[in-house]
Design a protein around this motif. Structure first.
Motif, short mmCIF file in Angstrom:
data_model
loop_
_atom_site.label_atom_id
_atom_site.label_comp_id
_atom_site.label_asym_id
_atom_site.label_seq_id
_atom_site.Cartn_x
_atom_site.Cartn_y
_atom_site.Cartn_z
N LEU A 48 0.82 -1.21 0.00
CA LEU A 48 0.00 0.00 0.00
C LEU A 48 0.86 1.26 0.00
CD1 LEU A 48 -2.88 -1.07 2.41
CD2 LEU A 48 -2.96 -0.81 -0.08
N VAL A 49 1.94 1.26 0.75
CA VAL A 49 2.84 2.42 0.77
C VAL A 49 3.42 2.66 -0.62
CG1 VAL A 49 5.06 3.24 1.65
CG2 VAL A 49 3.38 2.30 3.23
N VAL A 50 3.87 1.62 -1.28
CA VAL A 50 4.45 1.76 -2.62
C VAL A 50 3.37 2.21 -3.60
CG1 VAL A 50 5.47 0.48 -4.55
CG2 VAL A 50 6.33 0.14 -2.23
N LEU A 51 2.18 1.65 -3.51
CA LEU A 51 1.09 2.02 -4.40
C LEU A 51 0.72 3.50 -4.25
CD1 LEU A 51 -0.88 0.82 -6.49
CD2 LEU A 51 -2.48 0.50 -4.61
N VAL A 52 0.60 3.98 -3.02
CA VAL A 52 0.28 5.39 -2.78
C VAL A 52 1.40 6.28 -3.30
CG1 VAL A 52 -0.04 7.13 -0.96
CG2 VAL A 52 -1.29 4.96 -0.86
N PHE A 53 2.64 5.91 -3.06
CA PHE A 53 3.78 6.69 -3.53
C PHE A 53 3.78 6.79 -5.05
CE2 PHE A 53 8.26 6.91 -4.86
CZ PHE A 53 8.62 8.09 -4.26
N VAL A 54 3.53 5.69 -5.74
CA VAL A 54 3.52 5.70 -7.20
C VAL A 54 2.37 6.55 -7.72
CG1 VAL A 54 3.15 4.23 -9.24
CG2 VAL A 54 4.75 3.52 -7.46
N VAL A 55 1.20 6.46 -7.12
CA VAL A 55 0.05 7.26 -7.56
C VAL A 55 0.33 8.75 -7.35
CG1 VAL A 55 -2.36 7.81 -7.03
CG2 VAL A 55 -1.65 5.43 -7.29
N VAL A 56 0.93 9.12 -6.23
CA VAL A 56 1.26 10.52 -5.98
C VAL A 56 2.28 11.03 -7.00
CG1 VAL A 56 2.40 12.08 -4.34
CG2 VAL A 56 0.64 10.51 -3.54
N LEU A 57 3.30 10.25 -7.27
CA LEU A 57 4.29 10.66 -8.27
C LEU A 57 3.68 10.75 -9.66
CD1 LEU A 57 7.65 8.97 -7.27
CD2 LEU A 57 6.98 11.34 -7.10
N MET A 58 2.76 9.85 -10.00
CA MET A 58 2.07 9.94 -11.29
C MET A 58 1.25 11.22 -11.38
SD MET A 58 0.84 6.00 -11.94
CE MET A 58 -0.43 6.52 -13.04
N ALA A 59 0.57 11.59 -10.30
CA ALA A 59 -0.23 12.81 -10.29
C ALA A 59 0.66 14.04 -10.45
CB ALA A 59 -1.04 12.89 -9.00
N ILE A 60 1.77 14.08 -9.74
CA ILE A 60 2.69 15.22 -9.84
C ILE A 60 3.25 15.31 -11.26
CG2 ILE A 60 4.94 16.10 -9.08
CD1 ILE A 60 4.25 14.97 -6.28
#
Length: 80
Positions: A48-60
């Motif tokens: 979940l931590v990796v998934l949230v991190f990847v989604v945030v970086l994709m949004a940025i």
């Protein structure tokens, strides 16, 4: 010349012998037994931590791409 034997000279190096397949397999199994495997809860948390991190970086990255693209069109007079 120094008497240090920390780094062997080419003459002092022995020919490296290859490891046989069964010895290699036993060494691999022995190393894998030393591994501390994560529990199911830890694995879920890490995922979940990796998934949230990847989604945030994709949004940025998407926001920067959109903003810089619009800026480039505005500066160079492209159509919107």
């Amino acid at each position: 010349m120094t008497d240090s034997k920390a780094v062997p000279t080419p003459r002092e190096r022995k020919k490296d012998e290859r490891t046989t397949l069964p010895v290699f397999y036993r060494q691999v199994v022995a190393e894998l037994r030393k591994v501390v495997w994560p529990t199911q809860q830890q694995l879920t948390t890490y995922f979940l931590v990796v998934l949230v991190f990847v989604v945030v970086l994709m949004a940025i990255t998407s926001a920067l791409d959109l903003g810089l693209g619009k800026l480039a069109f505005w500066v160079f007079g492209g159509r919107d």
